[in-house]
Enzyme design. Structure first.
Site, PDB file in Angstrom:
ATOM      1  N   GLU A 177       0.854  -1.193   0.000  1.00 42.06           N
ATOM      2  CA  GLU A 177       0.000   0.000   0.000  1.00 42.06           C
ATOM      3  C   GLU A 177       0.886   1.238   0.000  1.00 42.06           C
ATOM      4  O   GLU A 177       1.989   1.194   0.520  1.00 42.06           O
ATOM      5  CB  GLU A 177      -0.855   0.040   1.286  1.00 42.06           C
ATOM      6  CG  GLU A 177      -1.661  -1.201   1.534  1.00 42.06           C
ATOM      7  CD  GLU A 177      -2.176  -1.279   2.977  1.00 42.06           C
ATOM      8  OE1 GLU A 177      -2.084  -0.279   3.711  1.00 42.06           O
ATOM      9  OE2 GLU A 177      -2.654  -2.359   3.356  1.00 42.06           O
ATOM     10  N   LYS A 197       2.327   4.642   1.432  1.00 40.97           N
ATOM     11  CA  LYS A 197       2.394   5.200   2.777  1.00 40.97           C
ATOM     12  C   LYS A 197       2.004   6.670   2.667  1.00 40.97           C
ATOM     13  O   LYS A 197       2.777   7.511   2.219  1.00 40.97           O
ATOM     14  CB  LYS A 197       3.799   5.061   3.355  1.00 40.97           C
ATOM     15  CG  LYS A 197       3.869   5.527   4.792  1.00 40.97           C
ATOM     16  CD  LYS A 197       5.212   5.167   5.396  1.00 40.97           C
ATOM     17  CE  LYS A 197       5.269   5.473   6.882  1.00 40.97           C
ATOM     18  NZ  LYS A 197       4.797   6.804   7.254  1.00 40.97           N
ATOM     19  N   TYR A 202      -7.020   2.201   5.953  1.00 37.89           N
ATOM     20  CA  TYR A 202      -6.170   1.051   5.631  1.00 37.89           C
ATOM     21  C   TYR A 202      -6.224  -0.075   6.645  1.00 37.89           C
ATOM     22  O   TYR A 202      -5.611  -1.101   6.438  1.00 37.89           O
ATOM     23  CB  TYR A 202      -4.724   1.480   5.397  1.00 37.89           C
ATOM     24  CG  TYR A 202      -4.169   2.431   6.422  1.00 37.89           C
ATOM     25  CD1 TYR A 202      -3.830   2.001   7.699  1.00 37.89           C
ATOM     26  CD2 TYR A 202      -3.991   3.782   6.110  1.00 37.89           C
ATOM     27  CE1 TYR A 202      -3.342   2.876   8.641  1.00 37.89           C
ATOM     28  CE2 TYR A 202      -3.497   4.670   7.057  1.00 37.89           C
ATOM     29  CZ  TYR A 202      -3.173   4.214   8.320  1.00 37.89           C
ATOM     30  OH  TYR A 202      -2.692   5.084   9.254  1.00 37.89           O
ATOM     31  N   LYS A 215      10.766   3.256   3.015  1.00 37.76           N
ATOM     32  CA  LYS A 215      10.814   4.699   2.759  1.00 37.76           C
ATOM     33  C   LYS A 215      11.631   4.983   1.509  1.00 37.76           C
ATOM     34  O   LYS A 215      12.714   4.425   1.339  1.00 37.76           O
ATOM     35  CB  LYS A 215      11.449   5.412   3.950  1.00 37.76           C
ATOM     36  CG  LYS A 215      10.604   5.378   5.219  1.00 37.76           C
ATOM     37  CD  LYS A 215       9.523   6.406   5.139  1.00 37.76           C
ATOM     38  CE  LYS A 215       9.144   7.134   6.375  1.00 37.76           C
ATOM     39  NZ  LYS A 215       9.934   7.851   7.213  1.00 37.76           N
ATOM     40  N   CYS A 249      32.526  35.640 -20.811  1.00 40.25           N
ATOM     41  CA  CYS A 249      32.353  34.197 -20.985  1.00 40.25           C
ATOM     42  C   CYS A 249      33.667  33.507 -20.609  1.00 40.25           C
ATOM     43  O   CYS A 249      34.728  33.884 -21.111  1.00 40.25           O
ATOM     44  CB  CYS A 249      32.006  33.883 -22.441  1.00 40.25           C
ATOM     45  SG  CYS A 249      32.067  32.115 -22.798  1.00 40.25           S
ATOM     46  N   CYS A 274      31.971  30.917 -30.070  1.00 38.33           N
ATOM     47  CA  CYS A 274      32.504  30.595 -28.742  1.00 38.33           C
ATOM     48  C   CYS A 274      32.780  29.095 -28.713  1.00 38.33           C
ATOM     49  O   CYS A 274      31.903  28.295 -29.062  1.00 38.33           O
ATOM     50  CB  CYS A 274      31.474  30.956 -27.675  1.00 38.33           C
ATOM     51  SG  CYS A 274      31.799  30.195 -26.063  1.00 38.33           S
TER      52      CYS A 274
HETATM   53  S1  IVH Z   1      -0.446   0.730   8.865  1.00 36.69           S
HETATM   54  C1  IVH Z   1       0.032  -1.467  12.585  1.00 36.69           C
HETATM   55  N1  IVH Z   1      -0.725   1.628   6.442  1.00 36.69           N
HETATM   56  O1  IVH Z   1       2.322   5.800   8.725  1.00 36.69           O
HETATM   57  C2  IVH Z   1      -0.302  -0.711  11.400  1.00 36.69           C
HETATM   58  N2  IVH Z   1       0.058   3.127   8.112  1.00 36.69           N
HETATM   59  O2  IVH Z   1       4.911   5.672  10.074  1.00 36.69           O
HETATM   60  C3  IVH Z   1       0.344   0.603  11.387  1.00 36.69           C
HETATM   61  N3  IVH Z   1       0.483   5.404   7.292  1.00 36.69           N
HETATM   62  O3  IVH Z   1       1.091   5.873  12.000  1.00 36.69           O
HETATM   63  C4  IVH Z   1      -0.153   1.514  10.374  1.00 36.69           C
HETATM   64  N4  IVH Z   1      -0.116   5.018   5.218  1.00 36.69           N
HETATM   65  O4  IVH Z   1      -0.243   7.134  10.192  1.00 36.69           O
HETATM   66  C5  IVH Z   1      -0.362   1.915   7.704  1.00 36.69           C
HETATM   67  N5  IVH Z   1      -1.037   2.296   4.233  1.00 36.69           N
HETATM   68  C6  IVH Z   1      -0.693   2.588   5.503  1.00 36.69           C
HETATM   69  C7  IVH Z   1      -0.267   3.868   5.878  1.00 36.69           C
HETATM   70  C8  IVH Z   1       0.113   4.100   7.211  1.00 36.69           C
HETATM   71  C9  IVH Z   1       0.308   5.919   6.075  1.00 36.69           C
HETATM   72  C10 IVH Z   1       0.982   6.149   8.472  1.00 36.69           C
HETATM   73  C11 IVH Z   1       0.234   5.899   9.752  1.00 36.69           C
HETATM   74  C12 IVH Z   1       1.275   5.383  10.710  1.00 36.69           C
HETATM   75  C13 IVH Z   1       2.542   5.929  10.112  1.00 36.69           C
HETATM   76  C14 IVH Z   1       3.735   5.119  10.554  1.00 36.69           C
END
Ligand code: IVH
Length: 672
Positions: free
Chosen positions: A113, A115, A231, A319, A413, A436
């Site tokens: 998914e 982030k 999510y 990341k 130049c 040039c």
């Molecule tokens: S799952 C145990 N899924 O990222 C499950 N988090 O750095 C934990 N976040 O606090 C979260 N997209 O606010 C999950 N597809 C996604 C996400 C996601 C963004 C954020 C969320 C979490 C933070 C952690």
């Protein structure tokens, strides 16, 4: 002191300094990504050596967004966070660690998914009705922001939204989790409004979303167009689901907006194969993401794996490499392009950004340098996103020592000592000298390159070597090269020489349009070059053409027409073309077949697939009989020639009352 002890102490001190810079002085000296990196290094060290955790460690500020303005709500289960991976190796190691904790032979499938870069929200429904919503808070309790969340249109107030379509029963109590954010376009709109009202612009979408959600007056939240993507399910009473994928389906079924483009993969290998796609897709998405989240699909396994600190083992964030970093601006060099344009280039202390080590970055032009107040010796923020050339965002003025010096345009130049000019009203500075050496080098490099005359085997290195030996002084000289000239060049054996000679011979026969597009006339790319070649039929005629004649062509304006005429008026360019012609370079277009003038004065638009003629054949047939082809339908279009599966052009023709004809009709018109 052990190395770990030393390093944790160092990291603590650095992080506390940066927290102070950011939160007290509002003058950070590193980027968020750089901060995150230090923070995660400390977290990892502390996880491995818990005895090194001190009470003043930044990791001991229980991550909390609680504020005094809101009543508190206790979450039905801990709202957990995520561990991070910064490389494919770390991702593989994450899976390895998990597999070690599971029965041997366990096969893991994963969801992938995006982030989302917003803030966590936890919403509870009782018997289908939204009853409460909270921020993550400290993970145990959050701020009660129910009234504000109710203003977010993508959050249903009652579920299922469409009872007839729901395949699952509604849970008696359901607590869901997702991310609240601004879509990029909505954030722009908010800032447009700010600008219209003369208010300061918001810099960061995530912080603005957080601010909007934490308003005491929910009417203010309502005026900010937030979006919520879900999510996961924190708790559900009355139903059990044991796959992450089923949870997403369930949420979709209930009428929630779920995290976009989520997918299920049978192996981590398949997940890893998707990572480059996600990274390149990132910029085109409607929302900001800072990575992707990989989750084990089987929730029973997820439960079994348990939690380390605040992070569940079953999921991790991959990341993307940081796109913004800080580094030192050591100096500025001057680049001269083939048009003479001066581009100041920052020489940097080497820095890793966007996945590569960068040592220089563009500063665009001197107007920009002045506007951003960038000085030599500054610590600057560099951005490199995707394939874009790294550029300097701006200086960190808080780090100035007083030793910095202003950056001014060069007076001469650096390659030919000609005085640099800045044409009236132009942003850029130029070297006006047509001969040039640097401009010549760049022009020739462009002339022979793939997008231009396409002489294979003549890369920038070869061009440079040929110029250095005095074998090539302009574009035309390329056509006078002989095998014996190339013999002494490094890496040029017999075979390579023969290949290059053959490539040069082939280039002599390039179509007129290609030659025109390779000359580096300002504003003349492929399409314009084509139109000019078709209309004038040869260099000779084009050289004689007036501004009015060129301006009369569709798609060419007066400014471009003037620039074309000016280019051909230059004695230097005329000599260049004569020299090419003398070397046997083709200077005329293909002989136009004139079959008749039955279609003279008529304009045609083509759409769909014709029964016997290919598109180019139909166009050639129309042109050979004096007709004109245009791209879009207007009231002035004489006929729309329509085939199978026509596009919107047929519809447009109907609306405007332009006659639609078939291939057979066309043949009748030309008396075929
Ligand atoms: S799952 C145990 N899924 O990222 C499950 N988090 O750095 C934990 N976040 O606090 C979260 N997209 O606010 C999950 N597809 C996604 C996400 C996601 C963004 C954020 C969320 C979490 C933070 C952690």
């Amino acid at each position: 002191m052990t190395t770990a002890e030393q390093r944790t102490a160092e990291l603590r001190e650095q992080l506390n300094f940066h927290i102070y810079r950011y939160h007290v002085l509002s003058a950070p000296v590193i980027t968020d990504a750089e901060y995150d990196k230090l923070y995660h290094e400390l977290r990892a060290l502390e996880a491995a050596h818990p005895e090194l955790i001190t009470p003043d460690s930044p990791t001991q500020r229980a991550g909390s967004d609680l504020s005094e303005d809101f009543p508190k709500l206790r979450h039905p289960a801990p709202i957990l966070s995520l561990s991070n991976c910064y490389s494919v190796e770390e991702l593989r190691a994450w899976e390895e660690r998990n597999l070690k904790l599971l029965p041997s032979g366990t096969q893991l499938a994963y969801t992938l998914e995006p982030k989302l870069d917003g803030l966590s929200i936890v919403i509870t429904y009782e018997n289908g009705l939204l009853t409460r919503a909270a921020t993550r808070g400290n993970g145990e309790v959050g701020d009660d922001v129910t009234a504000n969340v109710r203003t977010i249109r993508s959050v249903p107030l009652r579920i299922p939204v469409d009872a007839a379509k729901a395949r699952y029963p509604t849970a008696q109590r359901l607590t869901v989790r997702g991310e609240v954010l601004f879509l990029k376009q909505d954030f722009e709109k908010v800032n447009q409004k700010q600008a219209e009202q003369g208010l300061p612009l918001f810099v960061n979408a995530r912080n603005t979303a957080s601010g909007a959600l934490k308003q005491k007056d929910s009417r203010i939240t309502a005026a900010r167009p937030l979006t919520a993507y879900l999510y996961s399910i924190v708790e559900m009473v009355g139903i059990t689901l044991d796959k992450q994928w089923d949870m997403l389906e369930y949420l979709r079924d209930m009428g929630f907006l779920i995290v976009p483009d989520a997918a299920l993969y049978p192996t981590l290998y398949a997940v890893i194969a998707q990572l480059p796609t996600w990274e390149s897709r990132k910029r085109g998405l409607a929302f900001e993401i800072d990575g992707v989240v990989v989750k084990i699909n089987d929730l029973n396994i997820a439960r079994e794996l348990g939690i380390v600190g605040k992070d569940p083992r079953y999921a991790t964030a991959y990341k993307f490499p940081a796109e913004e970093v800080t580094t030192k601006l050591l100096g500025v060099t001057v680049n001269i392009g083939r048009t003479g344009k001066v581009t100041p280039t920052a020489q940097l202390e080497p820095v890793f950004v966007g996945g590569v080590t960068v040592v220089n970055a563009t500063l665009h032009n001197y107007q920009q340098i002045a506007a951003l107040d960038i000085q030599q010796g500054d610590t600057v923020i560099i951005k490199r996103s995707g394939e874009v050339i790294p550029y300097v965002i701006g200086p960190v003025t808080a780090l100035r020592t007083g030793e910095e010096t202003p950056i001014l345009p060069p007076e001469r130049c650096p390659y030919c000592q000609t005085a640099i000019v800045q044409p009236q009203g132009a942003v850029d500075h130029f070297c006006p000298n047509l001969v040039c050496p640097e401009r010549v080098l760049r022009s020739i490099e462009f002339f022979v390159s793939k997008g231009a005359m396409d002489i294979e085997g003549m890369g920038p290195q070869t061009v440079k070597a040929l110029i250095e030996r005095g074998l090539v002084r302009d574009e035309a000289d390329v056509f006078y090269l002989k095998p014996e000239h190339l013999a002494g060049l490094e890496g040029f054996a017999e075979k390579k020489i023969a290949n290059l000679m053959a490539a040069i011979a082939a280039a002599r026969q390039r179509p007129l349009a290609q030659l025109l597009a390779s000359l580096g006339i300002d504003g003349v790319g492929g399409k314009i070059a084509n139109d000019l070649a078709n209309h004038f039929g040869g260099i000779e005629a084009l050289m004689q053409a007036t501004v009015e004649e060129i301006d009369a062509l569709e798609g060419i304006g007066e400014v471009l027409a003037q620039s074309i005429v000016a280019w051909f008026a230059e004695a230097h360019h005329q000599r260049l073309l004569q020299k090419m012609a003398a070397a046997g370079v083709r200077m005329v277009g293909e002989q136009k077949v004139v079959a008749g003038d039955q279609l003279a004065g008529l304009s045609f638009v083509l759409t769909g697939t014709l029964p016997t003629l290919a598109r180019e054949e139909a166009e050639a047939l129309i042109q050979a009989h004096g007709g004109k082809i245009t791209g879009s339908v207007s009231k002035k279009t004489s006929y729309v020639l329509m085939g199978e599966a026509p596009g919107s052009k047929a519809e447009k023709a109907r609306q405007l009352g332009v006659p639609i004809i078939s291939e057979a009709d066309l043949r009748r018109l030309i008396g075929d």
